[in-house]
Motif scaffolding. Structure first.
Motif, short mmCIF file in Angstrom:
data_model
loop_
_atom_site.label_atom_id
_atom_site.label_comp_id
_atom_site.label_asym_id
_atom_site.label_seq_id
_atom_site.Cartn_x
_atom_site.Cartn_y
_atom_site.Cartn_z
N ARG A 140 0.84 -1.21 0.00
CA ARG A 140 0.00 0.00 0.00
C ARG A 140 0.87 1.26 0.00
NH1 ARG A 140 -3.18 -2.97 3.73
NH2 ARG A 140 -2.29 -1.80 5.47
N LYS A 141 1.96 1.22 0.74
CA LYS A 141 2.87 2.37 0.75
C LYS A 141 3.46 2.60 -0.64
CE LYS A 141 4.52 2.39 5.56
NZ LYS A 141 5.72 2.23 6.42
N ALA A 142 3.88 1.51 -1.28
CA ALA A 142 4.47 1.63 -2.62
C ALA A 142 3.44 2.18 -3.61
CB ALA A 142 5.00 0.28 -3.09
N GLU A 143 2.21 1.71 -3.51
CA GLU A 143 1.16 2.20 -4.40
C GLU A 143 0.88 3.68 -4.17
OE1 GLU A 143 -1.95 -0.49 -3.41
OE2 GLU A 143 -1.35 -2.01 -4.89
N ALA A 144 0.91 4.10 -2.90
CA ALA A 144 0.68 5.52 -2.59
C ALA A 144 1.80 6.39 -3.15
CB ALA A 144 0.56 5.70 -1.08
N ILE A 145 3.03 5.91 -3.01
CA ILE A 145 4.18 6.67 -3.54
C ILE A 145 4.09 6.77 -5.06
CG2 ILE A 145 6.69 6.64 -3.83
CD1 ILE A 145 6.83 5.30 -1.04
N ALA A 146 3.78 5.63 -5.70
CA ALA A 146 3.68 5.63 -7.16
C ALA A 146 2.55 6.55 -7.64
CB ALA A 146 3.45 4.21 -7.66
N GLU A 147 1.41 6.49 -6.96
CA GLU A 147 0.28 7.34 -7.34
C GLU A 147 0.63 8.81 -7.20
OE1 GLU A 147 -4.40 8.09 -6.06
OE2 GLU A 147 -3.28 6.39 -5.23
N GLY A 148 1.35 9.15 -6.13
CA GLY A 148 1.77 10.54 -5.94
C GLY A 148 2.70 11.02 -7.03
N ALA A 149 3.41 10.09 -7.66
CA ALA A 149 4.33 10.45 -8.75
C ALA A 149 3.72 10.19 -10.12
CB ALA A 149 5.62 9.65 -8.60
N ASP A 150 2.39 9.96 -10.15
CA ASP A 150 1.68 9.67 -11.40
C ASP A 150 2.26 8.44 -12.11
OD1 ASP A 150 -0.12 11.79 -11.14
OD2 ASP A 150 1.30 13.20 -12.03
N GLU A 151 2.57 7.45 -11.31
CA GLU A 151 3.09 6.19 -11.84
C GLU A 151 2.20 5.05 -11.37
OE1 GLU A 151 5.47 5.82 -13.92
OE2 GLU A 151 6.65 7.69 -13.84
N THR A 152 2.47 3.86 -11.89
CA THR A 152 1.70 2.67 -11.50
C THR A 152 2.66 1.54 -11.15
OG1 THR A 152 -0.08 3.28 -13.01
CG2 THR A 152 -0.05 1.00 -12.22
N ILE A 153 2.39 0.88 -10.03
CA ILE A 153 3.21 -0.26 -9.64
C ILE A 153 3.03 -1.39 -10.66
CG2 ILE A 153 3.46 -2.10 -7.92
CD1 ILE A 153 4.66 0.50 -7.04
N GLN A 154 4.15 -1.97 -11.08
CA GLN A 154 4.09 -3.06 -12.06
C GLN A 154 4.10 -4.43 -11.37
OE1 GLN A 154 3.62 -2.56 -15.31
NE2 GLN A 154 3.57 -0.35 -14.89
N GLN A 155 5.11 -4.67 -10.55
CA GLN A 155 5.21 -5.98 -9.90
C GLN A 155 6.12 -5.91 -8.68
OE1 GLN A 155 6.99 -8.72 -12.65
NE2 GLN A 155 8.89 -7.58 -12.82
N LEU A 156 5.99 -6.94 -7.85
CA LEU A 156 6.90 -7.07 -6.71
C LEU A 156 8.27 -7.50 -7.24
CD1 LEU A 156 7.41 -7.27 -3.62
CD2 LEU A 156 6.70 -9.66 -3.78
N TYR A 157 9.28 -6.75 -6.84
CA TYR A 157 10.62 -7.02 -7.35
C TYR A 157 11.42 -7.90 -6.38
CZ TYR A 157 14.43 -5.97 -10.50
OH TYR A 157 15.41 -6.08 -11.44
N SER A 158 11.35 -7.56 -5.09
CA SER A 158 12.00 -8.37 -4.06
C SER A 158 11.36 -8.06 -2.72
CB SER A 158 13.51 -8.08 -3.99
OG SER A 158 13.75 -6.79 -3.45
N ILE A 159 11.47 -9.00 -1.80
CA ILE A 159 10.92 -8.79 -0.46
C ILE A 159 11.70 -9.66 0.52
CG2 ILE A 159 9.14 -10.60 -0.66
CD1 ILE A 159 7.30 -8.67 0.95
N ARG A 160 11.89 -9.15 1.72
CA ARG A 160 12.57 -9.94 2.74
C ARG A 160 11.96 -9.64 4.11
NH1 ARG A 160 16.59 -5.86 1.96
NH2 ARG A 160 17.03 -4.71 3.89
N GLU A 161 11.99 -10.64 4.95
CA GLU A 161 11.51 -10.49 6.32
C GLU A 161 12.58 -9.77 7.14
OE1 GLU A 161 10.27 -13.36 10.12
OE2 GLU A 161 10.93 -14.22 8.22
N GLU A 162 12.17 -8.71 7.81
CA GLU A 162 13.10 -7.97 8.66
C GLU A 162 13.08 -8.50 10.10
OE1 GLU A 162 15.06 -4.76 7.85
OE2 GLU A 162 14.98 -6.15 6.17
N ARG A 163 11.88 -8.67 10.63
CA ARG A 163 11.77 -9.13 12.02
C ARG A 163 10.37 -9.69 12.26
NH1 ARG A 163 11.41 -5.08 17.09
NH2 ARG A 163 9.43 -4.74 16.04
N THR A 164 10.31 -10.78 13.00
CA THR A 164 9.04 -11.31 13.48
C THR A 164 9.25 -11.75 14.92
OG1 THR A 164 8.56 -12.14 11.25
CG2 THR A 164 7.16 -12.92 13.04
#
Length: 248
Positions: A182-206
């Motif tokens: 949701r954060k990425a989508e909000a940033i992209a929308e603010g820049a008049d862009e559209t999220i294409q796909q998840l590029y990478s993700i990692r667990e920081e802490r659980t």
């Protein structure tokens, strides 16, 4: 064909074979994406859940001291047996009562004699720590009072925990991942862009944090009431966080 050309041809074939067998390394993929004009948004997602505890662990101790090591040990054993018998008579399973540590040490105290001089006296202290587990949280106060009456003279802490936190930890991870998107989508929308796909993700802490009542808090509770010690556990906290990258 020269030896030099033969070497480069062999090297090129080897690289192609490695790529076919093992795929592109992550850094090659990233470089390729950059060359294709893909841009990356990096976001941090976190989530926090609370849940009622379903397991209590009570850490208590029997402490005895004497100028004789044998007397300190024998008195400690007598009181520890009384506490154990009282807990078993109450209905706690023996497997739920563990000795977590046992210590015997000496220390010195300076004392004033009748003649007004000071002399040093050696004392021995034996400490037997027990860890009691129960899933009946409403009996924690009764268990403490019972142990104290039988001979326990120190309540170290009470932990209110989850017997199986895994499912809630996974749920928190899902929530953190959704927040990152949701954060990425909000940033992209603010820049008049559209999220294409998840590029990478990692667990920081659980993690999850049991609710703990420390010794001083317990003493305050016990002083405040002459009735059975009131113990009111708060919720357990589960936290998760992820770092994600999205292309746009």
């Amino acid at each position: 064909m020269s030896i030099k050309n033969t070497f480069f041809t062999f090297f090129f074939i080897l690289v192609v074979v490695i790529i076919v067998l093992f795929g592109y390394p992550a850094n090659i993929t990233t470089a390729y994406a950059a060359n294709q004009g893909q841009k990356i948004i990096q976001t941090y997602g976190e989530a926090e859940l609370t849940a009622p505890a379903d397991l209590a662990k009570i850490s208590l101790a029997i402490e005895t001291r004497s100028s004789s090591a044998n007397e300190a040990v024998e008195e400690n054993a007598r009181l520890a047996n009384k506490v154990l018998e009282a807990l078993l008579d109450y209905g706690l399973p023996e497997d739920n009562i563990k000795t977590s540590s046992y210590r015997l040490y000496s220390y010195r105290e300076r004392q004033e004699t009748n003649s007004g001089t000071e002399q040093e006296q050696v004392y021995y202290q034996a400490t037997n720590e027990m860890l009691i587990s129960t899933t009946q949280l409403d009996t924690v106060g009764e268990i403490i009072d019972l142990a104290v009456k039988a001979g326990a003279n120190n309540i170290n802490y009470i932990n209110f925990e989850l017997s199986d936190p895994q499912e809630l930890m996974l749920q928190a991870l899902k929530m953190a991942t959704k927040q990152a998107r949701r954060k990425a989508e909000a940033i992209a929308e603010g820049a008049d862009e559209t999220i294409q796909q998840l590029y990478s993700i990692r667990e920081e802490r659980t993690s999850y944090t049991p609710f703990r009542l420390e010794d001083t808090m317990l003493k305050r509770e016990m002083i405040a009431s002459v009735a059975p010690t009131p113990i009111s556990p708060e919720a357990v906290i589960i936290r998760a966080s992820v770092m994600a990258e999205f292309s746009f």
